[in-house]
Motif scaffolding. Sequence first.
Motif, mmCIF file in Angstrom:
data_model
loop_
_atom_site.group_PDB
_atom_site.id
_atom_site.type_symbol
_atom_site.label_atom_id
_atom_site.label_comp_id
_atom_site.label_asym_id
_atom_site.label_seq_id
_atom_site.Cartn_x
_atom_site.Cartn_y
_atom_site.Cartn_z
ATOM 1 N N THR A 232 0.591 -1.294 -0.229
ATOM 2 C CA THR A 232 0.034 -0.257 0.213
ATOM 3 C C THR A 232 0.939 1.367 -0.004
ATOM 4 O OG1 THR A 232 0.277 0.146 2.657
ATOM 5 C CG2 THR A 232 -1.685 -0.688 0.950
ATOM 6 N N ASN A 233 2.106 1.334 -0.033
ATOM 7 C CA ASN A 233 3.676 2.252 -0.175
ATOM 8 C C ASN A 233 3.188 3.221 1.261
ATOM 9 O OD1 ASN A 233 4.941 1.829 -2.534
ATOM 10 N ND2 ASN A 233 2.790 2.146 -3.671
ATOM 11 N N ARG A 234 2.448 2.471 2.298
ATOM 12 C CA ARG A 234 2.313 3.431 3.519
ATOM 13 C C ARG A 234 3.631 3.053 4.508
ATOM 14 N NH1 ARG A 234 -3.027 1.503 6.475
ATOM 15 N NH2 ARG A 234 -2.586 -0.873 5.458
ATOM 16 N N LEU A 235 3.915 4.555 5.233
ATOM 17 C CA LEU A 235 5.230 4.222 6.549
ATOM 18 C C LEU A 235 4.074 4.420 7.211
ATOM 19 C CD1 LEU A 235 7.281 6.429 4.266
ATOM 20 C CD2 LEU A 235 6.918 3.885 4.530
ATOM 21 N N TRP A 236 4.557 3.934 8.515
ATOM 22 C CA TRP A 236 4.532 4.582 9.701
ATOM 23 C C TRP A 236 5.600 4.268 10.565
ATOM 24 C CZ3 TRP A 236 2.550 -0.101 7.062
ATOM 25 C CH2 TRP A 236 1.118 0.017 7.284
ATOM 26 N N ILE A 237 5.967 6.009 11.909
ATOM 27 C CA ILE A 237 6.980 6.526 12.808
ATOM 28 C C ILE A 237 6.538 6.548 13.391
ATOM 29 C CG2 ILE A 237 8.466 8.848 12.567
ATOM 30 C CD1 ILE A 237 6.744 7.839 9.229
ATOM 31 N N GLN B 247 2.497 8.837 20.267
ATOM 32 C CA GLN B 247 2.154 9.003 18.541
ATOM 33 C C GLN B 247 2.659 7.911 17.793
ATOM 34 O OE1 GLN B 247 2.922 12.907 17.886
ATOM 35 N NE2 GLN B 247 1.197 13.677 18.461
ATOM 36 N N ILE B 248 1.832 7.677 17.321
ATOM 37 C CA ILE B 248 2.543 7.058 15.532
ATOM 38 C C ILE B 248 1.791 7.560 14.169
ATOM 39 C CG2 ILE B 248 2.705 4.795 13.831
ATOM 40 C CD1 ILE B 248 1.938 3.724 17.052
ATOM 41 N N ILE B 249 2.538 8.393 13.980
ATOM 42 C CA ILE B 249 2.295 8.630 12.467
ATOM 43 C C ILE B 249 2.348 7.840 11.108
ATOM 44 C CG2 ILE B 249 2.690 10.652 10.447
ATOM 45 C CD1 ILE B 249 4.666 11.795 12.997
ATOM 46 N N GLU B 250 1.357 8.274 10.360
ATOM 47 C CA GLU B 250 1.154 7.253 9.332
ATOM 48 C C GLU B 250 1.376 8.282 7.444
ATOM 49 O OE1 GLU B 250 -1.846 4.172 8.423
ATOM 50 O OE2 GLU B 250 -2.173 5.155 7.460
ATOM 51 N N ILE B 251 2.731 7.580 6.572
ATOM 52 C CA ILE B 251 2.199 8.183 5.446
ATOM 53 C C ILE B 251 2.236 7.267 4.574
ATOM 54 C CG2 ILE B 251 4.362 9.696 4.094
ATOM 55 C CD1 ILE B 251 5.466 10.274 7.147
ATOM 56 N N ASP B 252 1.537 7.861 3.665
ATOM 57 C CA ASP B 252 0.832 6.851 2.245
ATOM 58 C C ASP B 252 1.588 7.906 1.081
ATOM 59 O OD1 ASP B 252 0.070 5.902 -0.052
ATOM 60 O OD2 ASP B 252 -2.136 6.382 0.122
ATOM 61 N N ALA B 253 2.912 7.050 0.444
ATOM 62 C CA ALA B 253 3.830 7.773 -0.092
ATOM 63 C C ALA B 253 3.537 7.363 -1.718
ATOM 64 C CB ALA B 253 5.004 7.367 -0.113
ATOM 65 N N THR B 254 1.782 6.797 -1.815
ATOM 66 C CA THR B 254 2.103 6.312 -3.017
ATOM 67 C C THR B 254 2.771 7.431 -4.083
ATOM 68 O OG1 THR B 254 0.375 5.112 -2.396
ATOM 69 C CG2 THR B 254 0.308 6.002 -4.741
ATOM 70 N N ASP B 255 2.311 8.866 -3.892
ATOM 71 C CA ASP B 255 2.600 9.947 -4.467
ATOM 72 C C ASP B 255 4.399 10.618 -3.372
ATOM 73 O OD1 ASP B 255 2.851 12.290 -6.064
ATOM 74 O OD2 ASP B 255 1.257 12.807 -6.244
ATOM 75 N N LEU B 256 5.523 10.076 -4.528
ATOM 76 C CA LEU B 256 6.115 11.013 -4.166
ATOM 77 C C LEU B 256 6.631 11.921 -3.740
ATOM 78 C CD1 LEU B 256 9.251 8.188 -4.778
ATOM 79 C CD2 LEU B 256 7.824 8.446 -2.738
ATOM 80 N N THR C 281 -0.896 11.823 8.034
ATOM 81 C CA THR C 281 -2.089 11.214 8.755
ATOM 82 C C THR C 281 -1.792 11.109 10.573
ATOM 83 O OG1 THR C 281 -3.452 10.514 7.120
ATOM 84 C CG2 THR C 281 -5.170 9.998 9.966
ATOM 85 N N TYR C 282 -1.838 11.609 12.063
ATOM 86 C CA TYR C 282 -1.722 11.273 12.866
ATOM 87 C C TYR C 282 -2.810 10.240 13.472
ATOM 88 C CZ TYR C 282 1.754 14.763 12.949
ATOM 89 O OH TYR C 282 2.651 15.524 13.141
ATOM 90 N N VAL C 283 -2.538 8.715 13.277
ATOM 91 C CA VAL C 283 -3.448 7.685 13.544
ATOM 92 C C VAL C 283 -3.748 7.604 14.816
ATOM 93 C CG1 VAL C 283 -2.713 6.319 11.219
ATOM 94 C CG2 VAL C 283 -1.677 5.471 12.320
ATOM 95 N N VAL C 284 -2.464 7.231 15.613
ATOM 96 C CA VAL C 284 -2.309 7.134 16.978
ATOM 97 C C VAL C 284 -2.122 8.606 17.746
ATOM 98 C CG1 VAL C 284 -1.579 5.138 19.044
ATOM 99 C CG2 VAL C 284 -1.996 4.155 17.055
ATOM 100 N N THR C 285 -2.797 8.765 19.156
ATOM 101 C CA THR C 285 -1.889 9.903 19.196
ATOM 102 C C THR C 285 -1.806 9.410 20.655
ATOM 103 O OG1 THR C 285 -4.715 10.322 19.762
ATOM 104 C CG2 THR C 285 -3.651 11.607 18.226
ATOM 105 N N ASN C 286 -1.918 8.245 21.041
ATOM 106 C CA ASN C 286 -1.773 8.173 22.660
ATOM 107 C C ASN C 286 -1.101 6.786 22.574
ATOM 108 O OD1 ASN C 286 -1.506 7.052 25.524
ATOM 109 N ND2 ASN C 286 -3.413 7.782 25.971
ATOM 110 N N THR C 287 -0.057 6.452 22.420
ATOM 111 C CA THR C 287 0.545 4.702 22.703
ATOM 112 C C THR C 287 0.527 4.034 23.399
ATOM 113 O OG1 THR C 287 3.314 6.099 22.438
ATOM 114 C CG2 THR C 287 1.954 5.051 20.333
ATOM 115 N N VAL C 288 0.212 4.830 24.196
ATOM 116 C CA VAL C 288 0.210 4.393 25.863
ATOM 117 C C VAL C 288 1.659 4.038 26.901
ATOM 118 C CG1 VAL C 288 -0.473 2.027 27.924
ATOM 119 C CG2 VAL C 288 -1.934 2.447 25.608
#
Length: 270
Positions: free
Chosen positions: A119-124, A131-140, A146-153
């Motif tokens: 899916t050309n996705r990255l998670w940081i 936090q966990i950030i999602e990046i769709d790198a289909t179009d460079l 997208t900030y998909v997780v704002t509390n990683t516990v």
Amino acid sequence: MKTLLRHLYRSLLLSLLIIQASAQVITGTEAVEYDPTGNRFLITNQASILQQHSGSDIITTFGEGEADYGMEVIGNTLYTISGAGAQLIKGYDLTTTEEVMNISGFSGFLNGMASDPSTNRLWITNFSSNQIIEIDATDLTTPTITYVVTNTVCTPNGITHDAVNNRLVYVCWSGGNIQSVDLDDYTVSTLVNTNLSNMDGIDHDFNGNFYVSSWSPTRITKFSSDFEAEEMITAPGLSNPADISYAVEIDSLAIANSGNNSVTYINFGD
């Protein structure tokens, strides 16, 4: 005869000097990543990137690319976390080494990286902001963030994508937990509480076993896919083992040792 021998000696000496000049020494590393197309490992070296082909002792530079922490390879692109305070996500063409993506404007401390080639996705992971950030790198040229997780516990560090179970799995720097993120709804749950602390890197092999690096104790721990069984993996030269990369194509695990600026390779194949 003596003239010929002198000529051969000078040629050999020149060849050795050329090899020494082209070789590099690791002066500071946090992460390592396998490039299956080039059959090489890419290594962060302070802000630069080094490369070492599988089975070779020679380490050389990878263009003028920058990488400080996590790296991932998708297709012909190497993605890195770089910049002052690790605030940049960059992409490099693996063939030309040219920069093909550059994202800035992040706050906090970006650390671990995972990817899904399908899916050309990255998670940081954001170490300081949980936090966990999602990046769709289909179009460079215009990647989607997208900030998909704002509390990683916990304080998140290394992270990997588990395609079989459609989840992310990440380790906590403190507290001993290994956590998961359901990619259907991005809910966070605890997979297991370990006796490890200062866990840094995580990756998995072809059979779904997970490997975790920790500073306390200093070791590599192998977990079964359901995290019900664990095993200590003996490895030489470990010192503050940081990010790790399991190269499924050659059944090998690479470990970046931030404590002594080295990389440990373990081959599990025949």
